[in-house]
Every structure is written in C-alpha cells, then in structure tokens.
Write an enzyme that holds these catalytic residues in place. Structure first.
Site, PDB file in Angstrom:
ATOM      1  CB  CYS A  75     -60.337  24.692  -9.215  1.00 25.50           C
ATOM      2  SG  CYS A  75     -59.251  23.491  -8.427  1.00 25.50           S
ATOM      3  CG  PHE A 153     -53.310  18.875  -2.090  1.00 29.32           C
ATOM      4  CD1 PHE A 153     -52.903  19.717  -1.060  1.00 29.32           C
ATOM      5  CD2 PHE A 153     -52.978  19.238  -3.387  1.00 29.32           C
ATOM      6  CE1 PHE A 153     -52.205  20.891  -1.314  1.00 29.32           C
ATOM      7  CE2 PHE A 153     -52.284  20.416  -3.652  1.00 29.32           C
ATOM      8  CZ  PHE A 153     -51.891  21.236  -2.610  1.00 29.32           C
ATOM      9  CB  ILE A 154     -56.220  18.416   3.195  1.00 29.07           C
ATOM     10  CG1 ILE A 154     -57.648  18.754   2.742  1.00 29.07           C
ATOM     11  CG2 ILE A 154     -55.896  19.104   4.526  1.00 29.07           C
ATOM     12  CD1 ILE A 154     -58.724  18.162   3.638  1.00 29.07           C
ATOM     13  CD  GLU A 155     -48.545  18.832   0.736  1.00 23.18           C
ATOM     14  OE1 GLU A 155     -49.003  18.079  -0.159  1.00 23.18           O
ATOM     15  OE2 GLU A 155     -47.544  19.550   0.564  1.00 23.18           O
ATOM     16  N   GLY A 293     -46.353  22.204  -5.077  1.00 20.78           N
ATOM     17  CA  GLY A 293     -45.612  21.217  -5.852  1.00 20.78           C
ATOM     18  C   GLY A 293     -46.427  19.939  -5.918  1.00 20.78           C
ATOM     19  CG  HIS A 316     -52.565  25.687 -11.517  1.00 14.61           C
ATOM     20  ND1 HIS A 316     -51.782  25.137 -12.495  1.00 14.61           N
ATOM     21  CD2 HIS A 316     -53.565  24.791 -11.284  1.00 14.61           C
ATOM     22  CE1 HIS A 316     -52.273  23.954 -12.844  1.00 14.61           C
ATOM     23  NE2 HIS A 316     -53.348  23.719 -12.125  1.00 14.61           N
ATOM     24  CB  ALA A 318     -45.435  20.794 -10.196  1.00 13.02           C
ATOM     25  N   GLY A 319     -47.677  21.174 -12.471  1.00  9.98           N
ATOM     26  CA  GLY A 319     -48.176  20.734 -13.764  1.00  9.98           C
ATOM     27  C   GLY A 319     -47.850  19.271 -14.017  1.00  9.98           C
TER      28      GLY A 319
END
Length: 390
Positions: A75, A153-155, A293, A316, A318-319
C-alpha cells in the site's frame, strides 16, 4: 525526535508527544522481540494496528515478521503534477464523474480481466511452493486498476507551486491480503511448534530468514509491492485520461511513487537488517516522498533528510485519532459536511457511515509535520479540491 523509552530490552524512539496506550504497548512488545535490532522507531502518525503500530519502523536481524508489514502489502501513494494552474468546481465534478466510471471503488473489481502485461510476472515465483499469488493471479487481473475501500482515495489538489496535482492512495487489494494472512498463519503455526518465546498475544509471529517459509514470504511480498505500484499506475493513467477528456491535452511533468507497507534489506548503523515499514514512508536524503493529510487538510510532497534514528523514514499520513466505528458514532454529519463545503472541496460524505473518513477522525496534519521536521522538508503543500474515497 520527541521522546525515548529505554525501559525495555531495546529503546523505543517516538516522534510524537502523546501515543495511545494500545500503540505504546505494541511498541514495547517490538522492543522486547528477540529479533529486534538496535531500537524501534515510531512515527508521529502512529496508532494501534495488528501486532505492530501503524506508523512504526522495525529493523530485524535474522527474521521477518508478516504482521510488521501488514495486510495491505505494498500500500502506498502516487502523485502526478499537472501543467494545469487550476480547475473550477464544475470542471472538477465532471472529471470525478469520469473517474468513477473508470475506477471501481470499495469491494468492486473490474468485470473483465485487464491487460495481463500490466501485472508483475508470476514466473518470478516459480520457486515458491504453493504460491498464494499464483492461486490468486487470475482474480488479480480484475483487481488491478481498482481503488479499494477504507482510507484509500483519489484526490485532485492545488499545489502552492502553482500546479494542480493528482494523488492516489491504494495497495495490493485482495491478492495482497491473502498473501499476508497465509504467511502470518504459517508463522503462528511454526512459532507454536518451535515453542517460541514470543507470546502469541503479541501478534508478532516471525519467520527466520534462513527458512524456506521466510524466503517464500519475501518473494510473494515483493511481488505484491510491485502489483500495488502497477495498480496505482493504471488508476493514474485513467485519472489523467479523465482530466484530458474534460480539459483537453495536459502535460504531467512529475510522477512520484512510494510504498508504506513492506520489508526490505537495508544497511543501518553498519549492519544489513530487514527494515519493516508499516504505515511509514522511506525518507532517504534528497528522496521525494508523499505525506497526505485528510480530505479536509493539506497534503505534502516532501524531501527526505535521511535521519538514521528513524531508519531514514517518516510518517505515511496524518494517522487516525478515532476508530472507524467511533467516528461514525460520535462525529456530527452536518458539522463535517459544512467543514468540507466551506473549504470548497468536492467530496462524497453523504451519510453517517461516511464519517469514518471525515477529517475529524484524523490527527492534525500540521502537528504531525512539525513533529517530523528532523525527518523531512516540505517541497510542495497541497490543498484538496476534489476527492473520491474508497
């Protein structure tokens, strides 16, 4: 670095002020593991996972721990800079419509197999006895180019470099999950047979590197890392095609890819050790990386500083600060929607179940970045414009 816990067999070095009790207990278990080398590094986005905190970096001398890689092998993130200076809201909505038609999300796969030449070569695994990848390969041909669920996601983002960026977060889909589960079960079984000193409750069953089982796992894990990259690349091609269909020809001058769930041999402190990064990004000196983020906060293109104390790693993302169920129960739908609407983000939060990926379920990315200022420099700051969540 924020603090060091030295009460265990090996020190735990943390890049955060406050860590949840479950994640701290897991970090202590890692520090007491017989194959742990030198110290354990915990990144500022850390939270509890299976066996090892997500946001952890572990160096092992002589063994591999499947749960220290995790279930979504390979990932990671990819990001493409575009030559576009900006996009308005109506254009963004049209682009998202085309992306949704081209990229399956959640549990959905393609109805037909994709081009098999895009898949990593399964012949690499000819020496693996009872290869899980080979068993799952045909199904994997329908999984490539699909987003998955959870925090994937795709952003589309606006960079402070004057460019629109495209970012994708995804992994090795079901094929990676099957590999992870198989080899963790195998490690648990073998550890019981060997009467390992590692308590089963730690969920840190290991495979000594000299064993056939460890070498098979490393081969299949490596294949899954490459599959995850191929998966992201195919999605990125289709996202770029959607952009071009709406706005016309576009150049994409920069592409960055990083994985954050894998194990690899590296030299640290004068010794070759197996570095496990679970929800952690490699940050060698002058190496580009990606730290997202949430869909309501900034993301970052970063440049690594090669800090040896973190095993040249960084966070990797924000967590999470809230579990998925907790977020769905406790967050206010109207508040979260209004927050994203006020930022002008084209988003997909529609009902209570979507709140597991609401911005408030994540830690403050600005604090996370401040806590790792000794690990990375910020190259580009990115604001969310439009997002598709798995």
């Amino acid at each position: 670095m924020k603090q060091v816990i030295s009460s265990e067999k090996k020190p735990v070095k943390l890049w955060l002020d406050h860590i949840e009790p479950g994640a701290l207990a897991q970090a202590r278990n890692l520090a007491n593991h017989p194959f742990t080398f030198r110290h354990v590094a915990i990144m500022p986005d850390a939270h509890e996972g299976y066996g090892m905190p997500i946001g952890g970096v572990l160096a092992c001398d002589g063994a591999v721990i499947p749960n220290a890689v995790g279930v979504d092998i390979g990932c990671g993130m990819c990001a493409a800079q575009t030559a576009l200076p900006g996009l308005d809201r109506e254009i963004l909505k049209k682009i998202l419509g085309l992306i949704r038609a081209a990229v399956p999300v959640g549990f959905d796969h393609h109805k037909r197999q994709q081009d098999r030449s895009l898949m990593p070569d399964p012949a690499r695994l000819d020496g693996v006895e009872k290869s899980i990848v080979r068993q799952q390969f045909e199904a994997g041909c329908k999984q490539i180019g699909t987003l998955g669920g959870g925090n994937h996601f795709i952003e589309i983002q606006q960079g402070d470099d004057g460019h629109v960026w495209l970012m994708i977060h995804s992994g090795s889909r079901n094929i990676g999950l099957k590999v992870a589960e198989h080899y963790n079960r195998l490690a648990v079984s073998l550890n019981e047979r060997w009467r390992s000193e590692v308590p089963k409750a730690w969920q840190l069953a290991f495979l000594p590197l000299e064993t056939r089982e460890a070498q098979d796992y490393l081969a299949e894990m490596s294949w899954c890392v490459d599959f995850a990259l191929a998966n992201r690349k195919l999605m990125m091609e289709r996202v770029q095609a959607a952009v071009q269909e709406i706005v016309g020809p576009v150049e994409f001058p920069q592409f960055i890819n990083i994985a954050h769930n894998y194990a690899v041999m590296e030299e640290h402190f004068g010794k070759d050790v197996l570095i496990h990064r679970k929800g952690a990004t490699r940050a060698f000196a002058r190496e580009f990386g990606i730290i997202p983020g949430s869909q309501g906060s900034r993301s970052f293109i970063v440049i690594g500083k090669g800090n040896p104390e973190s095993y040249c790693s960084c966070s990797h993302g924000a967590g999470r600060k809230m579990g998925r169920g907790q977020a769905q129960r406790e967050l206010n739908l109207q508040v979260e929607v209004e927050r994203l609407d006020a930022l002008g983000v084209v988003h997909g939060i529609r009902n209570q179940k979507d709140l597991d990926e609401a911005p408030s379920s994540y830690k403050d990315i600005e604090t996370v970045m401040e806590n790792q200022s000794d690990l990375v420099d910020i190259a580009v700051s990115l604001l969310p414009l439009a997002v598709i969540k798995g």
